[in-house]
Design an enzyme around this catalytic site. Structure first.
Site, PDB file in Angstrom:
ATOM      1  N   HIS A  63      36.863  20.105  64.223  1.00 51.92           N
ATOM      2  CA  HIS A  63      36.878  19.055  63.207  1.00 51.92           C
ATOM      3  C   HIS A  63      37.428  17.798  63.850  1.00 51.92           C
ATOM      4  O   HIS A  63      38.470  17.836  64.492  1.00 51.92           O
ATOM      5  CB  HIS A  63      37.767  19.478  62.037  1.00 51.92           C
ATOM      6  CG  HIS A  63      37.592  18.621  60.826  1.00 51.92           C
ATOM      7  ND1 HIS A  63      37.988  17.306  60.798  1.00 51.92           N
ATOM      8  CD2 HIS A  63      37.053  18.877  59.622  1.00 51.92           C
ATOM      9  CE1 HIS A  63      37.698  16.801  59.606  1.00 51.92           C
ATOM     10  NE2 HIS A  63      37.127  17.731  58.876  1.00 51.92           N
ATOM     11  N   ARG A 104      37.077   9.587  55.644  1.00 58.08           N
ATOM     12  CA  ARG A 104      36.056   8.710  56.226  1.00 58.08           C
ATOM     13  C   ARG A 104      34.954   8.424  55.218  1.00 58.08           C
ATOM     14  O   ARG A 104      34.397   7.340  55.173  1.00 58.08           O
ATOM     15  CB  ARG A 104      35.492   9.328  57.515  1.00 58.08           C
ATOM     16  CG  ARG A 104      36.391   9.093  58.715  1.00 58.08           C
ATOM     17  CD  ARG A 104      35.924   9.849  59.949  1.00 58.08           C
ATOM     18  NE  ARG A 104      36.137  11.282  59.780  1.00 58.08           N
ATOM     19  CZ  ARG A 104      35.295  12.222  60.167  1.00 58.08           C
ATOM     20  NH1 ARG A 104      34.173  11.893  60.752  1.00 58.08           N
ATOM     21  NH2 ARG A 104      35.570  13.486  59.950  1.00 58.08           N
TER      22      ARG A 104
END
Ligand SMILES: Cc1cc2nc3c(=O)[nH]c(=O)nc-3n(C[C@H](O)[C@H](O)[C@H](O)COP(=O)(O)OP(=O)(O)OC[C@H]3O[C@@H](n4cnc5c(N)ncnc54)[C@H](O)[C@@H]3O)c2cc1C
Ligand code: FES
Lengths: 566, 245
Positions: free
Chosen positions: A326, A346
């Site tokens: 990740h 994000r």
């Protein structure tokens, strides 16, 4: 609070923020996404999977000859805890229609679905119910519910994200069942984030071409897991569960069907034999193997046990040469190294920037690409180093409130805020320092869209499976995965057990495995499944005393377990 | 805590070295009465493991979501009982601690389909709620900093939405139930409240209902078959050409 030596870099992040906020407010991407060639280059040069020693040929079992992730090949080429001669299979401790190994999201969905078909099940799980990766997902679940979206578009995003290696029938099942899963969970009492008019809130995730990420604040997994668990526990007549009782090996019958499991009580250190008409492996992922020494986001029991058991029973693995890192694992403070920072940050406008505060990658590339870009930035000296020697790039979270208005971060990311404020870092005012963290088992045991393996009576669902996501999973597709395939497993195991007849039980596949190891010339003291990782310092282990009678203490046996290096 | 080998570098400036020394400062903590020297920066969980114990009960997610790791502790010269999650609470010099990995709790068994979202339901399923003496101990002990007593009170009033909202971030460590003089099982009440809200009081989502109907009617079948039959090259093209929202 960030230490003095980071102040310079933090200042630069603040300086460039206004300019980057402008970009975010404009239409279009804040940084040019990579094309196919650029993606391949980034992977080849910087992704950990592409390093020369990351893979090793496996010399036994159904995938013999294939190069797998080194740590995975190692746990497959290892001994069983079980000595078949000493196990009495004729007097099982329990008998059930459906044995479910793993009390996470896939397992609970299957139990509830089977119950609705009138099939009784028995869940055994390593730690407590819900001590599982399912509990931890924050970001959310993909499902094509919005009017601008379709399940077929979801299909295209998922298969592209997986570099076109996904099994088409599985991707279809995943994306087509999605909206139905949203409704199923809602009817069980899961609270999705919604707009005033009732429409479900959708956000972007890495690799999505439509806003498709649905969520329960940033406690998505916790809400779903606790709802499923509560429902499981509401039906004691139909669903039995036993905690701290991991499975060690599958049991077969003389006709080659899967017919139960040998389990091991972590409390009393006794073997338990459970006989079943069908077995569902729902043991989740392998983060705690700490591949290449990486810190992980995974829960304590994520040690890839299902892979080992199913492999010894003859099931084929798919894409076990690919690991998901990740992009945004925490790097600072040290106490939470590896801690997952949801991709939703994000999705909501948080930007990755280097030590100079500059953007260097489109924030929502698929995970392997985004991770490679972060590693590149650090390896080329554009990252920020911490005192304990870690590298990281900034994830500029203060942008989020500036984009969506004050209070948005608190409302959408309470878990994240809470985690950092404990260390006096306020993510509304300051960015977070991040580096890729070992996150997800992309591959696994190969299944078809009914969760069947090549072995009769053996079904697999959830993170333990391979093929759904190809060689790279997109965010939000694994929460969907364990729901879709957990339910499918419940459905198809139920159909199966209604007809199934079990013959005499046997563990001769374990003997066969030991023989094959011998023949291949494999000498190892590794005993698997791993069950729990050990974080005991090496010097403490050495000082440990054996128990009287030369029997090793339980903890001493853990010595042979895979240890994180570093 | 394990470390990413790949993320490590060898060159250290003096400033960094000083920081590192700080990281290796040791403190003495008393784990169930026994003293151990552990790194000053360790979490309680890290300290227990550093001391050499393999945790079996008392660790789950290791990141503050599962509530497996509730811990209580006292500090030197302080009469107060403190609590926290072992996975995210940092040790302090002289801390005397124990984990409470399990506390006896009986979850009520119920059929959600037969319940109504009101006070009478809480009364029926968890009558113990009404024993609350408003001492606020649950709120004080909550490692998540939730207003636990407020949601217990909301349950008594039948304000399901407030129960849902205030208990949303509950990790079910059960420390509230352990300290409650009225023997309430707050975290279980929270789950009931959330399920009642999700099942009965949620806003209706017409677009979801419509989408589920479309799928059942096979609206996407043809397109799915086409996608599944596509060559890799065609699929690639379709993927890289797709527009973004
Ligand atoms: C921190 C984190 C955040 C995530 N966020 C997201 C997200 O936002 N969106 C998304 O789509 N996905 C996310 N994921 C991935 C997703 O949560 C998991 O892939 C998914 O929950 C796996 O579900 P599962 O039921 O297959 O496995 P799990 O939920 O892990 O359950 C497996 C269960 O099996 C048990 N078990 C293991 N071995 C044995 C054994 N030998 N015997 C008996 N029981 C055993 C385990 O203890 C566990 O209870 C995240 C994962 C993590 C770790
Ligand atoms: S281990 Fe899960 S909350 Fe601490």
């Amino acid at each position: 609070m960030y230490p003095e030596y980071m102040a310079q870099s933090l200042k630069k992040v603040v300086q460039t923020r206004a300019k980057r906020l402008e970009l975010a407010r404009k239409k279009g991407p804040v940084f040019a996404p990579m094309n196919a060639d650029q993606r391949q280059q980034a992977l080849d040069k910087y992704h950990p999977d592409y390093k020369s020693d990351s893979k090793q040929k496996v010399n036994v079992g159904p995938n013999k000859g294939e190069a797998l992730t080194t740590e995975v090949a190692k746990i497959l080429e290892s001994h069983s805890w079980v000595d078949p001669e000493k196990i009495d299979l004729d007097n099982p401790h329990h008998e059930t229609d459906l044995l479910i190994i793993g009390g996470g999201g896939a397992g609970c969905n299957a139990a509830i679905t089977a119950m609705k078909q009138g099939v009784k099940s028995f869940i055994i799980t390593k730690l407590r119910m819900g001590d599982a990766n399912t509990m931890m997902s924050q970001g959310g679940m993909q499902a094509a519910v919005s009017t601008t979206d379709t399940p077929t578009r979801h299909y295209l995003d998922a298969i592209g994200g997986g570099h076109f290696t996904n099994k088409p029938e599985l991707v279809r099942a995943l994306t087509e069942d999605g909206p139905g899963v949203v409704k199923w969970l809602e009817d069980l009492g899961v609270i999705w984030d919604k707009h005033e008019d009732g429409s479900i809130q959708v956000l972007h995730g890495g690799g999505t071409s439509r806003k498709r990420m649905i969520s329960c604040r940033d406690y998505t997994g916790a809400i779903i897991m606790r709802t499923l668990m509560d429902e499981v526990k509401n039906h004691p007549g139909m669903i039995t569960y036993r905690e701290f009782l991991p499975a060690l090996e599958l049991i077969m019958d003389v006709n080659g069907k899967c017919a139960g499991a040998v389990c091991y009580s972590l409390d009393t250190e006794q073997f338990h034999i459970i006989k079943a008409k069908a077995v569902l492996v729902a043991t989740g992922g392998f983060g705690r193997l700490h591949i290449r020494g990486f810190a992980t986001t995974n829960h304590y029991g994520a040690t890839g046990d299902g892979l080992v058991m199913a492999y010894r029973a003859g099931a084929k693995l798919m894409y076990m040469d690919s690991v998901q890192y990740h992009p945004t694992g925490a790097v600072f403070p040290e106490q939470i190294a590896g801690f997952l920072i949801t991709e939703k940050i994000r999705g909501a406008g948080g930007q990755p920037v280097n030590k100079d505060g500059e953007l260097f990658v489109f924030p929502r590339e698929p995970r392997d690409i985004e991770s490679s870009a972060f590693i590149k930035e650090c390896e080329t000296g554009m990252g920020v180093k911490t005192a304990s020697g870690r590298d990281g790039v900034w994830l500029d979270s203060p942008l989020i409130d500036q984009i969506h208005g004050e209070g948005y971060t608190m409302k959408q990311f309470p878990a994240m805020h809470r985690q950092f404020i404990k260390y006096s870092i306020d993510i509304i005012k300051d960015p977070m320092l991040v580096y890729p963290s070992l996150h997800y088992q992309n591959g696994g045991i190969e299944i078809n869209d009914k969760c069947e393996t090549g072995i009769e009576g053996l079904f697999v669902a959830g993170e333990a499976t391979g093929g759904v996501h190809g060689r790279n999973r997109l965010m939000g597709n694994s929460v969907l995965d364990y729901n879709v395939f957990g339910r499918r497993a419940g459905q198809y195991t139920s159909e199966y057990v209604k007809k199934a007849k079990t013959g005499k039980l046997t563990l001769k596949h374990i003997d066969a495995h030991e023989k094959e190891m011998d023949k291949a010339g494999i000498y190892t003291d590794l005993v698997t499944p791993v069950i729990l990782p050990s974080y005991t310092p090496e010097d403490v282990k050495i000082r440990r005393l054996a128990r009287s009678g030369n029997a090793l203490a339980r903890h001493e046996m853990l010595k042979t377990r895979v240890r994180p290096s570093g | 805590m394990s470390s990413g080998k790949n993320a490590k570098s060898k060159n250290k400036s003096t400033a960094k070295k000083a920081e590192e020394d700080a990281a290796f400062r040791l403190v003495t903590v008393y784990i169930m009465g026994k003293p151990y020297k552990v790194p000053a920066e360790a979490t309680i969980m890290g300290a227990i493991e550093y001391a050499g114990q393999q945790i079996i009960r008392g660790a789950g997610c290791r990141e503050g979501f599962c509530g497996a790791c509730g811990a209580i502790f006292r500090l030197p010269g302080d009469y107060k009982i403190y609590s926290g999650l072992a996975c995210t609470t940092v040790v302090q010099e002289g801390m005397t601690l124990t984990q409470i990995p399990a506390f006896p709790v009986q979850k009520a068994v119920y059929d959600l389909e037969k319940l109504e979202p009101n006070a009478a339901t809480f009364q029926k399923v968890y009558p113990v709620v009404f024993r609350c003496v408003s001492c606020n101990t649950c709120t004080k002990v909550c490692p998540q900093g939730l207003q636990v007593m407020d949601y217990v009170n909301a349950a008594m009033r039948g304000d399901v939405e407030a129960v849902m909202d205030l208990s949303f971030d509950c990790v079910c460590c059960g420390l509230c139930a352990m300290r409650c003089p009225a023997e309430i099982v707050q975290h279980k009440v929270g789950i009931l409240g959330k399920r009642l809200y999700g099942r009965y009081l949620r806003k209706h989502s017409p677009e979801l209902a419509e989408r589920v109907k479309q799928i059942e009617a096979g609206v996407f079948d043809k397109e799915f078959s086409q996608l599944m039959a596509m060559s890799k090259e065609k699929l690639k093209k379709a993927y890289y050409d797709r527009d973004m929202e």
